[in-house]
Design a protein around this motif. Structure first.
Motif, PDB file in Angstrom:
ATOM      1  N   THR A 143     111.501  39.347  16.307  1.00 52.68           N
ATOM      2  CA  THR A 143     112.859  39.308  17.132  1.00 52.68           C
ATOM      3  C   THR A 143     113.812  38.606  16.493  1.00 52.68           C
ATOM      4  O   THR A 143     113.906  38.549  14.884  1.00 52.68           O
ATOM      5  CB  THR A 143     112.953  37.640  17.135  1.00 52.68           C
ATOM      6  OG1 THR A 143     112.555  36.843  16.798  1.00 52.68           O
ATOM      7  CG2 THR A 143     111.160  37.799  18.844  1.00 52.68           C
ATOM      8  N   PRO A 144     115.274  39.470  16.989  1.00 53.90           N
ATOM      9  CA  PRO A 144     116.185  39.113  15.662  1.00 53.90           C
ATOM     10  C   PRO A 144     116.918  37.795  15.036  1.00 53.90           C
ATOM     11  O   PRO A 144     118.092  37.531  15.394  1.00 53.90           O
ATOM     12  CB  PRO A 144     117.286  39.968  16.182  1.00 53.90           C
ATOM     13  CG  PRO A 144     116.984  39.675  18.148  1.00 53.90           C
ATOM     14  CD  PRO A 144     115.599  38.851  18.023  1.00 53.90           C
ATOM     15  N   CYS A 165     121.784  48.007  19.153  1.00 56.46           N
ATOM     16  CA  CYS A 165     122.540  47.394  17.919  1.00 56.46           C
ATOM     17  C   CYS A 165     123.327  46.428  18.430  1.00 56.46           C
ATOM     18  O   CYS A 165     124.118  46.782  18.752  1.00 56.46           O
ATOM     19  CB  CYS A 165     122.466  48.069  16.810  1.00 56.46           C
ATOM     20  SG  CYS A 165     121.523  49.308  15.913  1.00 56.46           S
ATOM     21  N   TRP A 169     121.333  43.167  14.051  1.00 56.30           N
ATOM     22  CA  TRP A 169     120.402  43.867  14.029  1.00 56.30           C
ATOM     23  C   TRP A 169     120.639  44.573  14.841  1.00 56.30           C
ATOM     24  O   TRP A 169     120.750  44.972  15.978  1.00 56.30           O
ATOM     25  CB  TRP A 169     119.206  42.458  14.306  1.00 56.30           C
ATOM     26  CG  TRP A 169     119.159  41.182  13.890  1.00 56.30           C
ATOM     27  CD1 TRP A 169     119.762  40.028  13.995  1.00 56.30           C
ATOM     28  CD2 TRP A 169     118.606  41.227  12.861  1.00 56.30           C
ATOM     29  NE1 TRP A 169     119.721  39.462  13.220  1.00 56.30           N
ATOM     30  CE2 TRP A 169     118.530  39.606  12.534  1.00 56.30           C
ATOM     31  CE3 TRP A 169     117.110  41.764  12.148  1.00 56.30           C
ATOM     32  CZ2 TRP A 169     117.863  39.280  11.400  1.00 56.30           C
ATOM     33  CZ3 TRP A 169     116.389  41.097  11.608  1.00 56.30           C
ATOM     34  CH2 TRP A 169     116.530  39.870  11.439  1.00 56.30           C
ATOM     35  N   ASN A 171     117.507  47.183  17.449  1.00 58.10           N
ATOM     36  CA  ASN A 171     116.068  46.596  17.664  1.00 58.10           C
ATOM     37  C   ASN A 171     115.577  48.233  18.174  1.00 58.10           C
ATOM     38  O   ASN A 171     116.042  49.213  18.111  1.00 58.10           O
ATOM     39  CB  ASN A 171     116.034  46.482  19.307  1.00 58.10           C
ATOM     40  CG  ASN A 171     114.859  46.303  20.857  1.00 58.10           C
ATOM     41  OD1 ASN A 171     113.336  46.946  19.658  1.00 58.10           O
ATOM     42  ND2 ASN A 171     114.703  46.580  21.481  1.00 58.10           N
ATOM     43  N   PHE A 182     112.918  44.172  15.104  1.00 55.46           N
ATOM     44  CA  PHE A 182     114.225  44.731  15.091  1.00 55.46           C
ATOM     45  C   PHE A 182     114.106  44.624  13.267  1.00 55.46           C
ATOM     46  O   PHE A 182     113.614  44.080  12.034  1.00 55.46           O
ATOM     47  CB  PHE A 182     114.744  42.603  15.409  1.00 55.46           C
ATOM     48  CG  PHE A 182     114.554  42.720  16.964  1.00 55.46           C
ATOM     49  CD1 PHE A 182     115.618  43.009  17.528  1.00 55.46           C
ATOM     50  CD2 PHE A 182     113.988  42.872  17.162  1.00 55.46           C
ATOM     51  CE1 PHE A 182     116.258  43.637  18.620  1.00 55.46           C
ATOM     52  CE2 PHE A 182     113.713  42.380  19.204  1.00 55.46           C
ATOM     53  CZ  PHE A 182     115.002  42.408  19.843  1.00 55.46           C
ATOM     54  N   ARG A 184     117.016  44.283  10.361  1.00 54.32           N
ATOM     55  CA  ARG A 184     118.597  43.838   9.864  1.00 54.32           C
ATOM     56  C   ARG A 184     118.928  45.889  10.131  1.00 54.32           C
ATOM     57  O   ARG A 184     119.228  46.445   9.726  1.00 54.32           O
ATOM     58  CB  ARG A 184     118.722  43.504   8.463  1.00 54.32           C
ATOM     59  CG  ARG A 184     118.730  41.797   8.385  1.00 54.32           C
ATOM     60  CD  ARG A 184     119.791  41.531   7.727  1.00 54.32           C
ATOM     61  NE  ARG A 184     119.517  40.174   7.866  1.00 54.32           N
ATOM     62  CZ  ARG A 184     120.117  39.319   8.158  1.00 54.32           C
ATOM     63  NH1 ARG A 184     120.737  39.170   8.950  1.00 54.32           N
ATOM     64  NH2 ARG A 184     119.849  37.913   8.615  1.00 54.32           N
TER      65      ARG A 184
END
Length: 198
Positions: A143-144, A165, A169, A171, A182, A184
């Motif tokens: 997850t972010p 995005c 973050w 995906n 996710f 950065r």
């Protein structure tokens, strides 16, 4: 190139010397215009939404796209008359468009190599690579969130499909594998910092 004068009339020597000088001048010009930095392209700078627009499409310049073709030639100039500088054989590599000229786009890859590609060889599909500036692996998370479970550790230059995005973050899916997660946004080359992609 060696020029042998043994057994050749003066006119033949002069013709051969002219050809050699012509090749040297052409090679010098090619080297002068074929900018090939030895280091990776710098981390992308924030996108200026109110910035320059392409003279052909009206789309923002610079912007990221990806290679569409299995054989995409990067040329020294914006025409088939110019020599091939590099051939990309992997579809989906991210490229940054720097300028537009007719059907040609001046692009730069993640290594900082720039040249011209025909627009038919490029796709608007967003892809990215883990930034070549990373010396260690980068975490792909479930997850972010910074404390989310790590799905995979990715090395520099791993190719990714970008699904979206949020400015912090992205995906992504690892190209050629069934791995999603996710990462950065600042760890990627192929998206701008703070850029929103839907």
């Amino acid at each position: 190139m060696q020029v042998s004068m043994h057994g050749m009339p003066f006119r033949g020597i002069r013709r051969r010397l002219r050809a050699t000088i012509g090749l040297l001048v052409a090679a010098t010009l090619c080297l002068a215009f074929a900018h090939r930095p030895l280091t990776a392209a710098p981390m992308p700078q924030p996108l200026d939404v109110e910035g320059a627009k392409g003279r052909e499409t009206g789309l923002p310049v610079p912007r990221f796209v990806s290679v569409r073709s299995r054989e995409a030639r990067l040329r020294i100039g914006p025409s088939l008359d110019y020599g091939t500088q590099w051939v990309y054989t992997v579809p989906g590599l991210p490229m940054e468009i720097l300028a537009e000229y007719g059907n040609w786009r001046q692009v730069r890859d993640c290594d900082g190599v720039s040249g011209w590609m025909h627009r038919a060889l490029l796709s608007s599909k967003r892809t990215a690579v883990v930034g070549p500036w990373h010396a260690s692996t980068v975490s792909l998370r479930e997850t972010p969130k910074s404390d989310a479970r790590v799905v995979a550790k990715l090395e520099a230059r791993v190719r990714l499909s970008v699904h979206g995005c949020d400015g912090t973050w992205c995906n992504v899916e690892v190209t050629g594998h069934d791995i999603n997660g996710f990462i950065r946004q600042s760890a990627l080359w192929g998206v701008y910092p703070n850029e929103n992609i839907r």
